[in-house]
Design a protein around this motif. Structure first.
Motif, PDB file in Angstrom:
ATOM      1  N   LYS A   1      13.157  -0.976 -11.543  1.00 43.36           N
ATOM      2  CA  LYS A   1      12.887  -1.593 -12.846  1.00 43.36           C
ATOM      3  C   LYS A   1      11.924  -0.773 -13.696  1.00 43.36           C
ATOM      4  CE  LYS A   1      15.037  -4.913 -10.725  1.00 43.36           C
ATOM      5  NZ  LYS A   1      16.515  -5.007 -10.824  1.00 43.36           N
ATOM      6  N   THR A   2      11.183   0.122 -13.067  1.00 40.22           N
ATOM      7  CA  THR A   2      10.151   0.858 -13.783  1.00 40.22           C
ATOM      8  C   THR A   2      10.496   2.318 -14.029  1.00 40.22           C
ATOM      9  OG1 THR A   2       8.993   1.422 -11.721  1.00 40.22           O
ATOM     10  CG2 THR A   2       8.384  -0.645 -12.799  1.00 40.22           C
ATOM     11  N   LEU A   3      11.645   2.771 -13.510  1.00 45.36           N
ATOM     12  CA  LEU A   3      12.106   4.142 -13.735  1.00 45.36           C
ATOM     13  C   LEU A   3      13.624   4.141 -13.894  1.00 45.36           C
ATOM     14  CD1 LEU A   3      11.461   7.187 -13.910  1.00 45.36           C
ATOM     15  CD2 LEU A   3      11.749   7.292 -11.424  1.00 45.36           C
ATOM     16  N   ALA A   4      14.340   3.986 -12.782  1.00 46.42           N
ATOM     17  CA  ALA A   4      15.805   3.926 -12.827  1.00 46.42           C
ATOM     18  C   ALA A   4      16.299   3.435 -11.468  1.00 46.42           C
ATOM     19  CB  ALA A   4      16.401   5.296 -13.142  1.00 46.42           C
ATOM     20  N   SER A   5      17.274   2.562 -11.490  1.00 44.01           N
ATOM     21  CA  SER A   5      17.776   1.989 -10.241  1.00 44.01           C
ATOM     22  C   SER A   5      18.438   3.040  -9.363  1.00 44.01           C
ATOM     23  CB  SER A   5      18.763   0.854 -10.537  1.00 44.01           C
ATOM     24  OG  SER A   5      19.784   1.291 -11.435  1.00 44.01           O
TER      25      SER A   5
ATOM     26  N   ARG B   1      -7.013  -2.060  -6.965  1.00 45.23           N
ATOM     27  CA  ARG B   1      -7.269  -2.394  -5.565  1.00 45.23           C
ATOM     28  C   ARG B   1      -6.893  -1.196  -4.697  1.00 45.23           C
ATOM     29  NH1 ARG B   1      -7.903  -7.322  -3.274  1.00 45.23           N
ATOM     30  NH2 ARG B   1      -7.025  -8.405  -5.087  1.00 45.23           N
ATOM     31  N   LYS B   2      -7.765  -0.819  -3.776  1.00 41.82           N
ATOM     32  CA  LYS B   2      -7.546   0.367  -2.960  1.00 41.82           C
ATOM     33  C   LYS B   2      -6.286   0.226  -2.119  1.00 41.82           C
ATOM     34  CE  LYS B   2      -8.391   4.260  -0.808  1.00 41.82           C
ATOM     35  NZ  LYS B   2      -8.159   5.553  -1.496  1.00 41.82           N
ATOM     36  N   VAL B   3      -5.387   1.191  -2.243  1.00 41.16           N
ATOM     37  CA  VAL B   3      -4.163   1.253  -1.450  1.00 41.16           C
ATOM     38  C   VAL B   3      -4.192   2.553  -0.659  1.00 41.16           C
ATOM     39  CG1 VAL B   3      -1.639   1.374  -1.494  1.00 41.16           C
ATOM     40  CG2 VAL B   3      -2.850  -0.125  -3.107  1.00 41.16           C
ATOM     41  N   SER B   4      -3.893   2.456   0.636  1.00 42.36           N
ATOM     42  CA  SER B   4      -3.907   3.629   1.513  1.00 42.36           C
ATOM     43  C   SER B   4      -2.483   4.035   1.851  1.00 42.36           C
ATOM     44  CB  SER B   4      -4.669   3.315   2.798  1.00 42.36           C
ATOM     45  OG  SER B   4      -4.552   4.373   3.723  1.00 42.36           O
ATOM     46  N   ALA B   5      -2.248   5.344   1.937  1.00 45.96           N
ATOM     47  CA  ALA B   5      -0.915   5.853   2.276  1.00 45.96           C
ATOM     48  C   ALA B   5      -0.458   5.366   3.638  1.00 45.96           C
ATOM     49  CB  ALA B   5      -0.921   7.381   2.239  1.00 45.96           C
ATOM     50  N   GLU B   6      -1.383   5.120   4.559  1.00 49.52           N
ATOM     51  CA  GLU B   6      -0.992   4.697   5.905  1.00 49.52           C
ATOM     52  C   GLU B   6      -0.441   3.269   5.916  1.00 49.52           C
ATOM     53  OE1 GLU B   6      -5.214   2.992   7.717  1.00 49.52           O
ATOM     54  OE2 GLU B   6      -4.371   4.869   8.471  1.00 49.52           O
ATOM     55  N   ASN B   7      -0.623   2.543   4.822  1.00 46.33           N
ATOM     56  CA  ASN B   7      -0.093   1.188   4.717  1.00 46.33           C
ATOM     57  C   ASN B   7       1.208   1.133   3.926  1.00 46.33           C
ATOM     58  OD1 ASN B   7      -3.437   0.524   4.523  1.00 46.33           O
ATOM     59  ND2 ASN B   7      -2.200  -0.565   6.053  1.00 46.33           N
ATOM     60  N   LEU B   8       1.818   2.303   3.682  1.00 49.16           N
ATOM     61  CA  LEU B   8       3.047   2.379   2.900  1.00 49.16           C
ATOM     62  C   LEU B   8       4.190   2.945   3.735  1.00 49.16           C
ATOM     63  CD1 LEU B   8       1.606   3.829  -0.432  1.00 49.16           C
ATOM     64  CD2 LEU B   8       2.495   1.512  -0.109  1.00 49.16           C
ATOM     65  N   LEU B   9       5.362   2.376   3.551  1.00 48.01           N
ATOM     66  CA  LEU B   9       6.589   2.905   4.131  1.00 48.01           C
ATOM     67  C   LEU B   9       7.638   2.968   3.028  1.00 48.01           C
ATOM     68  CD1 LEU B   9       8.252   2.171   7.497  1.00 48.01           C
ATOM     69  CD2 LEU B   9       9.592   1.741   5.443  1.00 48.01           C
ATOM     70  N   MET B  10       8.258   4.133   2.847  1.00 49.49           N
ATOM     71  CA  MET B  10       9.244   4.309   1.796  1.00 49.49           C
ATOM     72  C   MET B  10      10.595   3.719   2.235  1.00 49.49           C
ATOM     73  SD  MET B  10       7.150   5.602  -0.217  1.00 49.49           S
ATOM     74  CE  MET B  10       8.354   5.552  -1.571  1.00 49.49           C
ATOM     75  N   THR B  11      11.278   3.129   1.281  1.00 49.32           N
ATOM     76  CA  THR B  11      12.578   2.513   1.554  1.00 49.32           C
ATOM     77  C   THR B  11      13.595   2.948   0.505  1.00 49.32           C
ATOM     78  OG1 THR B  11      12.181   0.536   0.188  1.00 49.32           O
ATOM     79  CG2 THR B  11      11.399   0.474   2.476  1.00 49.32           C
ATOM     80  N   ASN B  12      14.836   2.637   0.794  1.00 45.63           N
ATOM     81  CA  ASN B  12      15.915   2.928  -0.144  1.00 45.63           C
ATOM     82  C   ASN B  12      16.069   1.767  -1.121  1.00 45.63           C
ATOM     83  OD1 ASN B  12      18.125   4.295  -1.238  1.00 45.63           O
ATOM     84  ND2 ASN B  12      19.570   3.267   0.111  1.00 45.63           N
ATOM     85  N   GLY B  13      14.948   1.406  -1.769  1.00 44.43           N
ATOM     86  CA  GLY B  13      14.936   0.291  -2.694  1.00 44.43           C
ATOM     87  C   GLY B  13      14.482  -1.002  -2.040  1.00 44.43           C
ATOM     88  N   ALA B  14      14.345  -2.056  -2.857  1.00 47.67           N
ATOM     89  CA  ALA B  14      13.858  -3.345  -2.365  1.00 47.67           C
ATOM     90  C   ALA B  14      14.860  -4.022  -1.440  1.00 47.67           C
ATOM     91  CB  ALA B  14      13.531  -4.259  -3.541  1.00 47.67           C
ATOM     92  N   SER B  15      16.143  -3.853  -1.697  1.00 44.34           N
ATOM     93  CA  SER B  15      17.156  -4.479  -0.847  1.00 44.34           C
ATOM     94  C   SER B  15      17.093  -3.919   0.574  1.00 44.34           C
ATOM     95  CB  SER B  15      18.554  -4.265  -1.441  1.00 44.34           C
ATOM     96  OG  SER B  15      18.673  -4.910  -2.691  1.00 44.34           O
TER      97      SER B  15
END
Length: 366
Positions: free
Chosen positions: A205-209, A60-74
């Motif tokens: 969970k997919t690389l390292a916490s 499914r097409k994902v655009s960078a403008e719809n992403l915000l980086m965070t310091n994890g899910a918490s």
């Protein structure tokens, strides 16, 4: 002690060499901009590579403008509460749910409204009742390999959640950290078209916490509001140097290799524990084997003294997480959450056999 309450990756599977190679490539190139403050949404290269990665994995097409980086899910959940949920609001939450998420939710001035998790997902009638009577502003839910039950919300149930959210203007924080952990990739709640859905992902969970990097995928108006957080404006987007290393791993295909290796471990361990439970659990204890994630869920008769079961299991060298820890209302005193990601198969099989024996004797003696 074999502590089946643990829900994380064993240290020896962290991809030190892969991260070292990617970091060296970053440092060998002229990437000084990564050592500067990043945009509030996160480092541009990271969001672009993450968008390509998510597009490739999900179809499914994902655009960078719809992403915000965070310091994890918490951090993502905390940020959503901070910027999108007014003080004093009602917030709906899965019952049961991830117990540490309850700590985050309780940090805020909100009224938690538990929504029962059924076999196929959330109780939509109860959710709509709470929305109508309590003016619920947000739902926090875990529709993919649910923590703690391990269940997958059905397509119909997920569509029902989205429909209710869109109809009533409710923000949905969909915790999807197990989206790529299991037998197959699962669909996000946010497809790119919804106005109120935020899908939360993480590399924990997919690389390292310890890389402390996650993301929020959602509609641009909500991403803009989240990016206006004072901490992000002052401090810049999270972890730009680590983000550039991760972007290198995504671009080179290294992250795909790491995930495939980790999934082989997770899947083998899940099947080992589940095989013992399916064979040895007493008939009075309900259990359905999950298809991914880190956890499975046992439901014993309500009159069983579960703290006593835990004490006896610990005496024999096995521990677990009480179901009541996972409820904002103190429900599920008769339930057990078991994690299978941390120990090798033989140890899981031995621990599972001990737990089944403890349960059999406790049920016979009650």
């Amino acid at each position: 002690m074999t502590d089946l309450g643990i829900g994380r990756t064993e240290d020896r599977f962290f991809p030190f060499d892969a991260v070292r190679v990617a970091a060296q490539r970053v440092l060998n190139a002229d990437n000084r901009h990564a050592f500067q403050y990043a945009p509030s949404e996160g480092l541009t290269e990271m969001r672009q590579e993450l968008a390509r990665y998510l597009t490739a994995r999900t179809g499914r097409k994902v655009s960078a403008e719809n992403l915000l980086m965070t310091n994890g899910a918490s951090h993502a959940l905390d940020l959503v509460l901070k910027k999108l949920v007014p003080a004093g609001s009602a917030v709906a939450v899965d019952d049961p749910t991830y117990f540490f998420a309850l700590n985050i939710l309780r940090d805020w001035d909100i009224d938690l409204r538990p929504i029962p998790v059924r076999e196929d997902g959330l109780d939509l009638d109860r959710l709509e009742h709470e929305i109508r009577t309590r003016d619920v502003k947000m739902l926090y839910t875990i529709p993919i390999h649910h923590n703690p039950t391990g269940r997958m919300f059905s397509r119909e149930n997920r569509e029902g959640i989205v429909a209710l959210a869109e109809r009533h203007g409710v923000i949905v924080a969909s915790d999807e950290v197990y989206q790529f952990v299991g037998d197959e990739v699962q669909e996000s709640l946010f497809t790119g078209n919804e106005a109120n859905i935020l899908s939360i992902g993480s590399f924990a969970k997919t690389l390292a916490s310890g890389v402390r990097t996650g993301w929020i995928h959602g509609p641009r108006p909500l991403i803009d509001r989240l990016a206006k957080c004072g901490v992000l404006i002052s401090g810049g987007g999270v972890a730009p140097v680590m983000s550039l290393v991760l972007a290198q791993m995504l671009a080179s295909g290294t992250q795909d290799e790491v995930l495939a290796s980790l999934n082989a471990v997770y899947n083998a361990r899940r099947r080992a524990l589940c095989a013992v439970l399916e064979r040895d659990l007493p008939q009075e204890v309900r259990f359905a084997a999950p298809t991914g994630g880190f956890f499975c869920w046992l439901e014993a008769p309500e009159d069983l003294d579960m703290p006593a079961v835990l004490a006896e299991a610990q005496r024999r060298g096995v521990s677990f997480r009480l179901g009541s820890d996972c409820s904002s209302a103190g429900n599920f005193a008769n339930c057990i959450r078991l994690g299978f990601s941390y120990y090798e198969e033989a140890r899981l099989e031995a621990a599972g056999a001990i737990l089944c024996d403890v349960l059999k004797k406790a049920l016979a003696a009650r």
